[in-house]
Design a protein around this motif. Structure first.
Motif, PDB file in Angstrom:
ATOM      1  N   ARG A  41       0.825  -1.205   0.000  1.00  0.00           N
ATOM      2  CA  ARG A  41       0.000   0.000   0.000  1.00  0.00           C
ATOM      3  C   ARG A  41       0.860   1.257   0.000  1.00  0.00           C
ATOM      4  O   ARG A  41       0.510   2.267  -0.592  1.00  0.00           O
ATOM      5  CB  ARG A  41      -0.867  -0.038   1.253  1.00  0.00           C
ATOM      6  CG  ARG A  41      -1.682   1.171   1.521  1.00  0.00           C
ATOM      7  CD  ARG A  41      -2.359   1.054   2.871  1.00  0.00           C
ATOM      8  NE  ARG A  41      -3.064  -0.204   2.984  1.00  0.00           N
ATOM      9  CZ  ARG A  41      -4.383  -0.342   3.002  1.00  0.00           C
ATOM     10  NH1 ARG A  41      -5.131   0.719   2.934  1.00  0.00           N
ATOM     11  NH2 ARG A  41      -4.943  -1.506   3.095  1.00  0.00           N
ATOM     12  N   ASP A  42       1.997   1.206   0.681  1.00  0.00           N
ATOM     13  CA  ASP A  42       2.793   2.408   0.926  1.00  0.00           C
ATOM     14  C   ASP A  42       4.127   2.432   0.183  1.00  0.00           C
ATOM     15  O   ASP A  42       4.992   3.214   0.500  1.00  0.00           O
ATOM     16  CB  ASP A  42       3.045   2.549   2.426  1.00  0.00           C
ATOM     17  CG  ASP A  42       3.761   1.326   2.995  1.00  0.00           C
ATOM     18  OD1 ASP A  42       3.792   0.283   2.321  1.00  0.00           O
ATOM     19  OD2 ASP A  42       4.282   1.418   4.112  1.00  0.00           O
ATOM     20  N   LYS A  43       4.293   1.578  -0.800  1.00  0.00           N
ATOM     21  CA  LYS A  43       5.556   1.505  -1.534  1.00  0.00           C
ATOM     22  C   LYS A  43       5.351   1.988  -2.967  1.00  0.00           C
ATOM     23  O   LYS A  43       4.304   1.774  -3.572  1.00  0.00           O
ATOM     24  CB  LYS A  43       6.080   0.071  -1.576  1.00  0.00           C
ATOM     25  CG  LYS A  43       6.309  -0.533  -0.213  1.00  0.00           C
ATOM     26  CD  LYS A  43       7.757  -0.501   0.123  1.00  0.00           C
ATOM     27  CE  LYS A  43       7.992  -1.362   1.332  1.00  0.00           C
ATOM     28  NZ  LYS A  43       8.584  -0.702   2.435  1.00  0.00           N
ATOM     29  N   GLY A  44       6.400   2.581  -3.506  1.00  0.00           N
ATOM     30  CA  GLY A  44       6.380   3.010  -4.896  1.00  0.00           C
ATOM     31  C   GLY A  44       6.960   1.923  -5.787  1.00  0.00           C
ATOM     32  O   GLY A  44       7.656   1.024  -5.319  1.00  0.00           O
ATOM     33  N   ARG A  63       3.694   6.114  -6.883  1.00  0.00           N
ATOM     34  CA  ARG A  63       4.298   6.317  -5.564  1.00  0.00           C
ATOM     35  C   ARG A  63       3.668   5.369  -4.552  1.00  0.00           C
ATOM     36  O   ARG A  63       4.303   4.965  -3.604  1.00  0.00           O
ATOM     37  CB  ARG A  63       4.100   7.766  -5.097  1.00  0.00           C
ATOM     38  CG  ARG A  63       4.998   8.744  -5.821  1.00  0.00           C
ATOM     39  CD  ARG A  63       4.848  10.171  -5.314  1.00  0.00           C
ATOM     40  NE  ARG A  63       3.489  10.671  -5.495  1.00  0.00           N
ATOM     41  CZ  ARG A  63       2.685  11.055  -4.506  1.00  0.00           C
ATOM     42  NH1 ARG A  63       3.085  11.010  -3.260  1.00  0.00           N
ATOM     43  NH2 ARG A  63       1.475  11.497  -4.757  1.00  0.00           N
ATOM     44  N   LYS A  64       2.394   5.026  -4.777  1.00  0.00           N
ATOM     45  CA  LYS A  64       1.672   4.069  -3.931  1.00  0.00           C
ATOM     46  C   LYS A  64       1.003   3.072  -4.872  1.00  0.00           C
ATOM     47  O   LYS A  64      -0.046   3.354  -5.456  1.00  0.00           O
ATOM     48  CB  LYS A  64       0.656   4.788  -3.060  1.00  0.00           C
ATOM     49  CG  LYS A  64       1.318   5.733  -2.073  1.00  0.00           C
ATOM     50  CD  LYS A  64       0.308   6.383  -1.173  1.00  0.00           C
ATOM     51  CE  LYS A  64       1.028   7.284  -0.187  1.00  0.00           C
ATOM     52  NZ  LYS A  64       0.104   7.863   0.779  1.00  0.00           N
ATOM     53  N   ARG A  66      -0.596  -0.025  -4.742  1.00  0.00           N
ATOM     54  CA  ARG A  66      -1.911  -0.659  -4.634  1.00  0.00           C
ATOM     55  C   ARG A  66      -3.023   0.283  -5.080  1.00  0.00           C
ATOM     56  O   ARG A  66      -3.913  -0.104  -5.831  1.00  0.00           O
ATOM     57  CB  ARG A  66      -2.182  -1.139  -3.215  1.00  0.00           C
ATOM     58  CG  ARG A  66      -3.485  -1.942  -3.145  1.00  0.00           C
ATOM     59  CD  ARG A  66      -3.911  -2.320  -1.764  1.00  0.00           C
ATOM     60  NE  ARG A  66      -2.865  -2.934  -0.987  1.00  0.00           N
ATOM     61  CZ  ARG A  66      -2.995  -3.225   0.296  1.00  0.00           C
ATOM     62  NH1 ARG A  66      -4.123  -2.975   0.927  1.00  0.00           N
ATOM     63  NH2 ARG A  66      -1.996  -3.779   0.968  1.00  0.00           N
ATOM     64  N   GLN A  67      -2.954   1.532  -4.629  1.00  0.00           N
ATOM     65  CA  GLN A  67      -3.973   2.511  -5.022  1.00  0.00           C
ATOM     66  C   GLN A  67      -3.986   2.709  -6.529  1.00  0.00           C
ATOM     67  O   GLN A  67      -5.036   2.802  -7.150  1.00  0.00           O
ATOM     68  CB  GLN A  67      -3.719   3.850  -4.341  1.00  0.00           C
ATOM     69  CG  GLN A  67      -3.942   3.833  -2.862  1.00  0.00           C
ATOM     70  CD  GLN A  67      -3.500   5.141  -2.203  1.00  0.00           C
ATOM     71  OE1 GLN A  67      -2.629   5.838  -2.720  1.00  0.00           O
ATOM     72  NE2 GLN A  67      -4.093   5.462  -1.068  1.00  0.00           N
ATOM     73  N   GLN A  96      11.596   2.269  -4.983  1.00  0.00           N
ATOM     74  CA  GLN A  96      11.308   3.453  -4.174  1.00  0.00           C
ATOM     75  C   GLN A  96      11.816   4.752  -4.793  1.00  0.00           C
ATOM     76  O   GLN A  96      11.178   5.777  -4.676  1.00  0.00           O
ATOM     77  CB  GLN A  96      11.908   3.284  -2.770  1.00  0.00           C
ATOM     78  CG  GLN A  96      11.159   2.264  -1.926  1.00  0.00           C
ATOM     79  CD  GLN A  96       9.768   2.744  -1.554  1.00  0.00           C
ATOM     80  OE1 GLN A  96       8.826   2.651  -2.333  1.00  0.00           O
ATOM     81  NE2 GLN A  96       9.643   3.276  -0.357  1.00  0.00           N
TER      82      GLN A  96
END
Length: 123
Positions: A41-44, A63-64, A66-67, A96
């Motif tokens: 969710r929080d990884k690029g 940059r995120k 999953r979204q 990243q």
């Protein structure tokens, strides 16, 4: 000459038909995918979408991740909006550094001849 090698994907999810066992709940799918939770969710990183013939349909970066993957299945502006039914496999690569994401995305688009990418095409 610059030599670039694609890393191995960190996450691979495939479209699948869900056949729950008796008494199990059905997990709602999005175009046959139920494993989005495996994508960080929080990884690029960069994302590659494939069809059943293992041809690259589209390469994107985020940059995120999953979204962004989910947005490709929901947005009306996604380059995949008319081709969502073709997507059979998604590969996610955690990258990243924004500069590295840009390089890998451009490289993958051109070396793998991504079918629905129109920008950054040099072939």
């Amino acid at each position: 000459m610059i030599k670039i090698e694609m890393p191995k994907p960190d996450i691979v999810i495939r479209q699948r038909e869900q056949k729950p066992k008796e008494g199990e709940a059905i997990i709602p799918s999005i175009y046959g995918f139920i494993d989005f939770h495996k994508i960080p969710r929080d990884k690029g990183g960069i994302i590659l979408f494939y069809n059943k013939e293992n041809e690259v349909l589209f390469v994107g970066k985020a940059r995120k991740m999953r979204q962004r993957v989910k947005k490709h299945f929901e947005d009306n502006v996604s380059p995949l909006k008319d081709h969502r039914d073709e997507v059979h496999k998604i590969e996610a690569y955690v990258v990243q550094d924004p500069m590295e994401r840009e390089i890998y995305e451009t490289y993958a688009i051109n070396m793998l001849h991504a079918k629905y990418n129109t920008e950054k095409v040099f072939y």
